[in-house]
Design an enzyme around this catalytic site. Structure first.
Site, mmCIF file in Angstrom:
data_model
loop_
_atom_site.group_PDB
_atom_site.id
_atom_site.type_symbol
_atom_site.label_atom_id
_atom_site.label_comp_id
_atom_site.label_asym_id
_atom_site.label_seq_id
_atom_site.Cartn_x
_atom_site.Cartn_y
_atom_site.Cartn_z
ATOM 1 N N HIS A 1 0.869 -1.205 0.000
ATOM 2 C CA HIS A 1 0.000 0.000 0.000
ATOM 3 C C HIS A 1 0.890 1.236 0.000
ATOM 4 O O HIS A 1 1.413 1.643 1.038
ATOM 5 C CB HIS A 1 -0.899 0.004 1.244
ATOM 6 C CG HIS A 1 -1.828 1.177 1.305
ATOM 7 N ND1 HIS A 1 -3.100 1.079 1.802
ATOM 8 C CD2 HIS A 1 -1.696 2.461 0.921
ATOM 9 C CE1 HIS A 1 -3.698 2.258 1.724
ATOM 10 N NE2 HIS A 1 -2.851 3.120 1.199
ATOM 11 N N LEU B 1 2.462 7.167 -4.494
ATOM 12 C CA LEU B 1 3.629 7.782 -5.155
ATOM 13 C C LEU B 1 3.309 9.127 -5.780
ATOM 14 O O LEU B 1 4.229 9.835 -6.204
ATOM 15 C CB LEU B 1 4.199 6.846 -6.226
ATOM 16 C CG LEU B 1 4.971 5.614 -5.737
ATOM 17 C CD1 LEU B 1 5.462 4.804 -6.934
ATOM 18 C CD2 LEU B 1 6.130 5.993 -4.838
ATOM 19 N N ARG B 2 1.991 9.475 -5.880
ATOM 20 C CA ARG B 2 1.594 10.770 -6.484
ATOM 21 C C ARG B 2 2.061 10.866 -7.940
ATOM 22 O O ARG B 2 2.307 9.874 -8.592
ATOM 23 C CB ARG B 2 2.135 11.967 -5.667
ATOM 24 C CG ARG B 2 1.969 11.853 -4.166
ATOM 25 C CD ARG B 2 0.552 11.756 -3.723
ATOM 26 N NE ARG B 2 0.447 11.971 -2.277
ATOM 27 C CZ ARG B 2 -0.571 11.547 -1.548
ATOM 28 N NH1 ARG B 2 -1.575 10.877 -2.089
ATOM 29 N NH2 ARG B 2 -0.609 11.806 -0.253
ATOM 30 N N HIS C 1 2.781 14.606 1.416
ATOM 31 C CA HIS C 1 2.188 15.927 1.119
ATOM 32 C C HIS C 1 3.281 16.952 1.372
ATOM 33 O O HIS C 1 4.080 16.777 2.302
ATOM 34 C CB HIS C 1 1.022 16.236 2.077
ATOM 35 C CG HIS C 1 -0.159 15.343 1.910
ATOM 36 N ND1 HIS C 1 -1.139 15.560 0.968
ATOM 37 C CD2 HIS C 1 -0.528 14.225 2.577
ATOM 38 C CE1 HIS C 1 -2.065 14.618 1.061
ATOM 39 N NE2 HIS C 1 -1.718 13.793 2.030
ATOM 40 N N HIS D 1 -10.329 0.955 1.837
ATOM 41 C CA HIS D 1 -10.190 1.979 2.870
ATOM 42 C C HIS D 1 -11.450 1.852 3.723
ATOM 43 O O HIS D 1 -12.505 2.336 3.340
ATOM 44 C CB HIS D 1 -10.061 3.370 2.252
ATOM 45 C CG HIS D 1 -9.855 4.434 3.287
ATOM 46 N ND1 HIS D 1 -8.675 5.111 3.448
ATOM 47 C CD2 HIS D 1 -10.687 4.900 4.258
ATOM 48 C CE1 HIS D 1 -8.784 5.954 4.465
ATOM 49 N NE2 HIS D 1 -9.995 5.846 4.968
ATOM 50 N N ALA E 1 -4.257 14.758 5.492
ATOM 51 C CA ALA E 1 -3.987 13.475 6.152
ATOM 52 C C ALA E 1 -2.936 12.705 5.375
ATOM 53 O O ALA E 1 -3.012 12.626 4.150
ATOM 54 C CB ALA E 1 -5.272 12.658 6.231
ATOM 55 N N ASN F 1 -5.231 7.155 -6.163
ATOM 56 C CA ASN F 1 -5.987 8.388 -5.842
ATOM 57 C C ASN F 1 -5.244 9.642 -6.303
ATOM 58 O O ASN F 1 -4.943 10.532 -5.523
ATOM 59 C CB ASN F 1 -6.337 8.456 -4.337
ATOM 60 C CG ASN F 1 -5.129 8.532 -3.430
ATOM 61 O OD1 ASN F 1 -4.046 8.084 -3.784
ATOM 62 N ND2 ASN F 1 -5.308 9.115 -2.254
HETATM 63 O O1 DOR Z 1 -3.830 9.554 5.552
HETATM 64 C C1 DOR Z 1 -4.116 9.198 4.423
HETATM 65 N N1 DOR Z 1 -3.560 9.799 3.356
HETATM 66 N N2 DOR Z 1 -4.990 8.228 4.268
HETATM 67 C C2 DOR Z 1 -5.448 7.884 3.049
HETATM 68 O O2 DOR Z 1 -6.252 6.999 2.966
HETATM 69 C C3 DOR Z 1 -5.029 8.637 1.846
HETATM 70 C C4 DOR Z 1 -3.720 9.236 2.059
HETATM 71 C C5 DOR Z 1 -3.351 10.252 1.006
HETATM 72 O O3 DOR Z 1 -3.557 9.975 -0.188
HETATM 73 O O4 DOR Z 1 -2.811 11.288 1.352
HETATM 74 ZN ZN ZN Z 2 -3.466 5.108 1.498
#
Ligand code: DOR
Ligand code: ZN
Length: 350
Positions: free
Chosen positions: A15, A18-19, A253, A138, A265, A43
């Protein structure tokens, strides 16, 4: 005497975020330095919803790797209310898509396009049963009425159990398990169900996030829970159960997006995760179960070979930088400016 080193097949991360763009360029080399393969979260904005988009994203990941690295991105599709069953067939035929990810709409970062009602996905989930494609979950029930600390438990009762009943052949990974209830479920005897555990949920509880000030780099979804949950997670992850495995949920991030009045998050752990897991397993007196958790149980669930290369972790203090750099932005890892008690032994130069 306590172990000073442990040798294991090179681990995989089941899991990983990598953006894209500058962030991908910064973080792909970190993951590839530790892990052999990783399940790549879809995502992005917009999300990776088709096999064609996954193929293009896979190429961008491969292009971001340093010369000579052998890292295999295992791609996933982002499930929406409208994913057609034919997309599952294309994914299964692709050879490089290994799972489909369920984000309940609104559960976390970039989940707006997620599923509003799993009943809308019935035919698509039936196609996944047919093709043997696992659903990665999730597991948080969303909605303003659900308390943030109760979201995983509510999801298990209200969504996951009925889903498993409706789709008896569906293979499911409950990702980043954070509660005693989730830990009990994934260490049960249902062969369809596996669980991944993050380093932060094995090492920290919600006091670490909130007591004495808000620490944004400990903020992730699902949120850290109480100490009794952490103890149950640690026991489950280190138990030697064959269907629990490593999934960092490393989620970078930029510093400014985390240290903000409305912070994102996600904990950035990829460069330090393996040492953090070793700390957790050592604290549980279960280092001997780390190789199965990190290197063998995941491939067994996904029907892939265990990596042949071996690595050695040694009990040596590894300083963690105050930040990395992604494009022109600082990227702060978990444990920034501190240290981790275990590190990968580098081969002696020839
Ligand atoms: O804390 C999280 N960040 N939980 C997630 O499910 C997504 C992830 C994110 O993509 O930043
Ligand atoms: Zn995740």
């Amino acid at each position: 005497m306590a172990s000073e080193s442990i040798t294991l097949p090179r681990p995989d991360d089941w899991h990983l975020h990598l953006r894209d763009g500058a962030m991908l360029q910064a973080v792909a080399p970190h993951a590839a330095a530790v892990f052999s393969r990783a399940i790549i979260m879809p995502n992005l904005q917009p999300p990776v919803t088709t096999a064609e988009q996954a193929a293009a994203y896979r190429q961008r990941i491969l292009a971001a790797l340093p010369q000579g690295t052998t890292f295999e991105p295992l791609m996933t599709l982002y499930l929406t209310d409208n994913t057609p069953p034919a997309e599952i067939e294309r994914a299964a035929a692709s050879g490089f898509i290994h799972a489909v990810k369920l984000y309940p709409a609104g559960a976390t970062t970039h989940s707006d396009a997620g599923v509003t009602d799993l009943l809308l996905c019935y035919d698509t989930l039936a196609a996944m049963e047919e093709q043997g494609v696992p659903l990665l979950i999730h597991g948080e029930q969303t909605g303003p009425e659900v308390d943030i600390f109760h979201r995983e438990a509510a999801f298990i009762d209200d969504v996951l159990q009925p889903l498993l009943d409706r789709h008896p052949r569906l293979r499911v990974v409950l990702e980043h398990v954070t509660t005693a209830l989730g830990a009990e479920l994934v260490t049960g005897d249902d062969p369809r169900l596996a669980g991944t555990f993050t380093p932060q949920h094995l090492l920290y509880n919600r006091n670490d996030l909130l007591v004495g000030g808000i620490r944004p780099h400990y903020y992730c979804m699902p949120i850290l829970k109480r100490e009794s949950d952490r103890e149950a997670l640690l026991e489950a992850a280190t138990s030697g159960h064959p269907r629990v495995f490593l999934g960092t949920d490393s989620a970078p991030h930029p510093q400014g997006a985390k240290e903000s009045a409305c912070g994102c998050a996600g904990c950035y752990t990829a460069p330090v995760a393996l040492g953090l897991y070793a700390e957790a397993f050592e604290a549980a007196g279960a280092l001997e179960h780390l190789p199965d958790f990190a290197s063998r149980n995941g491939p067994a669930f996904y029907g892939l070979p265990v990596n042949r290369e071996m690595i050695t972790l040694e009990r040596e203090c590894e300083p963690v930088p105050a930040h990395y750099t992604a494009g022109d932005q600082p990227l702060v890892p978990l444990r920034a400016g501190e240290s981790v008690a275990w590190r990968i032994r580098q081969p002696h130069p020839a």
